[in-house]
Design an enzyme around this catalytic site. Structure first.
Site, short mmCIF file in Angstrom:
data_model
loop_
_atom_site.label_atom_id
_atom_site.label_comp_id
_atom_site.label_asym_id
_atom_site.label_seq_id
_atom_site.Cartn_x
_atom_site.Cartn_y
_atom_site.Cartn_z
N ARG A 53 0.88 -1.16 0.00
CA ARG A 53 0.00 0.00 0.00
C ARG A 53 0.92 1.22 0.00
O ARG A 53 2.14 1.09 0.03
CB ARG A 53 -1.01 -0.01 1.16
CG ARG A 53 -0.70 -0.81 2.38
CD ARG A 53 0.40 -0.23 3.23
NE ARG A 53 0.20 1.18 3.47
CZ ARG A 53 1.12 2.07 3.66
NH1 ARG A 53 2.40 1.73 3.66
NH2 ARG A 53 0.86 3.33 3.87
N GLY A 54 0.30 2.41 -0.01
CA GLY A 54 1.11 3.62 -0.16
C GLY A 54 1.22 3.91 -1.65
O GLY A 54 1.55 3.01 -2.45
N ALA A 55 0.91 5.16 -2.01
CA ALA A 55 0.77 5.48 -3.44
C ALA A 55 1.97 5.04 -4.31
O ALA A 55 1.77 4.35 -5.33
CB ALA A 55 0.49 6.97 -3.58
N ARG A 90 -7.38 -0.01 -6.68
CA ARG A 90 -7.58 1.04 -5.65
C ARG A 90 -7.77 2.37 -6.38
O ARG A 90 -6.94 2.77 -7.18
CB ARG A 90 -6.38 1.10 -4.69
CG ARG A 90 -6.28 -0.15 -3.82
CD ARG A 90 -5.40 0.05 -2.61
NE ARG A 90 -6.00 0.94 -1.63
CZ ARG A 90 -5.33 1.45 -0.58
NH1 ARG A 90 -4.06 1.15 -0.42
NH2 ARG A 90 -5.93 2.24 0.27
N GLN A 203 -1.92 2.24 10.12
CA GLN A 203 -0.62 2.28 9.42
C GLN A 203 0.45 3.01 10.24
O GLN A 203 1.64 2.76 10.07
CB GLN A 203 -0.78 2.98 8.06
CG GLN A 203 -1.54 2.18 7.02
CD GLN A 203 -2.99 2.57 6.96
OE1 GLN A 203 -3.58 2.93 7.98
NE2 GLN A 203 -3.61 2.49 5.80
N ASP A 244 -1.80 10.77 -1.42
CA ASP A 244 -2.13 9.75 -2.41
C ASP A 244 -2.50 10.36 -3.76
O ASP A 244 -2.45 9.69 -4.79
CB ASP A 244 -3.26 8.87 -1.89
CG ASP A 244 -2.78 8.14 -0.65
OD1 ASP A 244 -2.87 8.73 0.45
OD2 ASP A 244 -2.27 7.02 -0.77
N ASN A 254 -5.21 12.61 1.23
CA ASN A 254 -4.36 11.70 2.00
C ASN A 254 -5.24 10.88 2.93
O ASN A 254 -6.46 11.05 2.96
CB ASN A 254 -3.29 12.48 2.78
CG ASN A 254 -2.19 11.59 3.32
OD1 ASN A 254 -1.68 10.73 2.61
ND2 ASN A 254 -1.83 11.76 4.58
N LYS A 255 -4.63 10.02 3.69
CA LYS A 255 -5.36 9.12 4.59
C LYS A 255 -6.36 9.89 5.44
O LYS A 255 -6.07 10.99 5.91
CB LYS A 255 -4.34 8.38 5.47
CG LYS A 255 -4.89 7.33 6.40
CD LYS A 255 -5.74 6.32 5.72
CE LYS A 255 -5.05 5.58 4.59
NZ LYS A 255 -5.97 4.77 3.77
O1 MRU Z 1 -4.37 3.30 2.28
P1 MRU Z 1 -2.86 3.42 2.22
O2 MRU Z 1 -2.15 2.80 3.37
O3 MRU Z 1 -2.32 2.97 0.88
O4 MRU Z 1 -2.64 4.99 2.28
C1 MRU Z 1 -1.38 5.58 2.19
C2 MRU Z 1 -1.39 6.93 2.75
O5 MRU Z 1 -2.38 7.59 2.85
C3 MRU Z 1 -0.11 7.41 3.23
O6 MRU Z 1 -0.29 8.16 4.36
C4 MRU Z 1 0.71 8.25 2.35
O7 MRU Z 1 0.72 9.54 2.76
C5 MRU Z 1 0.55 8.32 0.94
S1 MRU Z 1 1.74 7.28 0.19
C6 MRU Z 1 3.32 7.95 0.50
#
Ligand code: MRU
Length: 368
Positions: A53-55, A90, A203, A244, A254-255
């Site tokens: 996970r993570g962009a 996703r 996370q 993201d 973002n999250k």
């Molecule tokens: O749902 P995830 O775990 O894939 O989300 C990732 C995020 O939101 C991270 O916080 C992040 O900022 C982005 S990826 C570097």
């Protein structure tokens, strides 16, 4: 970065020369296991089930997914099908589309016989570039941390609050938001990180805390609601998150929970910075709130949590009443006006259309 002293990336080609290995992030921090991906479908599942996970890492996994697809079937139809399957995994992180578009642009004009080999080479190049880009983000962000450090009394740390995991586990290496932190720590600067637990999938708890610990960076895990209180008491010098997807005008997706941190930061006059590779900028969008699709994930992520019981067993337990309806929006959008700056591989930009276009003129031509 290092795991038990050994340098690792989050995705790599197996010794067999064709399958791909990843670290299973669903069982952190209790177990460290690697998983071998042998098909495009394995890559799609690893993304949708969040083993990766993570962009940026989602994009890198999709790139290798196309390579695995081409190894099996290198026709035009297979290239389109595989891209669509991977793209559907996703919806929010734009690096996924960016990586697939880049791979398709390279592969589509080629005779099918040479596609598989080229796809592996391009996926490897994309991963190497991710590492270099994050390192450059680290250098630019380091300058900000150094400036805050100069204002501190001897022995006083620079306190950085972060949300979710924008660490090396979210990228191929270095991380985005963590890259400046690792560089500052490695230089001997006194940095301390407040790690938001980041419900529902934790996370922060399970990934950011683990990787900071592996690297020896001082930190405390806090519940998601603690940040505002810490800011009011002068215990946060800077908020630093990843993203993201960021629009051409600087709205940051973002999250879930990031927006509330930005509001609290603004109310307390604390800089709110976002670290991102340019592959996370969606130059086709100008209104994050209305145009970015927000992934709605399974309510079970809200009602249940994975943890280690006192007897040492790792178990999933239920938190909510049996019949409570559940909602689980996974991301939110922080409007550009709340963002102090965007830390990119080419430097720090104001969160606005002109500044981003000036930094990335070749990408900004896509803007609507
Ligand atoms: O749902 P995830 O775990 O894939 O989300 C990732 C995020 O939101 C991270 O916080 C992040 O900022 C982005 S990826 C570097």
């Amino acid at each position: 970065m290092k795991v038990n002293g050994k340098s690792m990336r989050t995705i790599w080609l197996s010794d067999d020369g064709w399958s791909v290995e990843i670290i299973d992030q669903t069982i952190f921090p209790f177990c460290f296991e690697t998983v071998r991906l042998q098909t495009m479908e394995d890559c799609a599942r690893a993304i949708s089930d969040m083993l990766v996970r993570g962009a940026p890492l989602i994009g890198a996994t999709a790139a290798y997914g196309l390579a695995l697809a081409m190894r099996k079937n290198d026709t035009d139809a297979a290239l389109v099908d595989a891209s669509e399957t991977l793209h559907a995994t996703r919806p929010t992180a734009i690096n996924l589309k960016w990586a697939l578009d880049r791979m398709r642009a390279v592969l589509a004009p080629l005779p099918s016989i040479s596609r598989a080999k080229t796809a592996y080479a391009e996926a490897a190049r994309l991963c190497d570039q991710d590492v270099a880009v994050n390192s450059a983000i680290g250098d630019h962000g380091l300058a900000l941390i150094k400036a805050i450090a100069k204002t501190k009394a001897i022995g006083e740390p620079v306190n950085i609050l972060t949300h979710c995991n924008a660490g090396w586990l979210a990228t191929v290496d270095w991380g985005t938001a963590t890259a400046p932190i690792y560089k500052a720590h490695d230089l001997g600067l006194n940095v301390h990180v407040w790690v938001d637990e980041t419900r529902p999938r934790n996370q922060g708890n399970s990934l950011t805390a683990w990787e900071l610990g592996q690297h020896g960076v001082p930190h405390h895990v806090i519940v998601d609601n603690a940040g505002g209180h810490l800011m009011q008491h002068g215990l946060v010098d800077m908020v630093l998150t990843g993203t993201d997807r960021t629009t051409a005008n600087g709205d940051v997706c973002n999250k879930i929970g990031t927006y509330l941190k930005a509001l609290a930061a603004r109310d307390n006059d604390i800089p709110f910075f976002v670290a991102l590779p340019s592959s996370t900028i969606d130059f086709t969008l100008l209104d994050g709130l209305r145009q970015i699709p927000i992934e709605e994930r399974d309510g079970k992520e809200v009602s249940h949590v994975l943890g280690r019981a006192e007897d040492g067993s790792v178990r999933t337990v239920q938190l909510t009443p049996d019949d409570s309806p559940l909602a689980n929006p996974a991301f939110d959008v922080t409007p550009a006006r709340l963002v102090t700056g965007l830390i990119t591989e080419r430097g720090i930009a104001k969160a606005d259309k002109q500044a981003l276009a000036a930094l990335f003129p070749e990408r900004a031509v896509q803007a609507v």
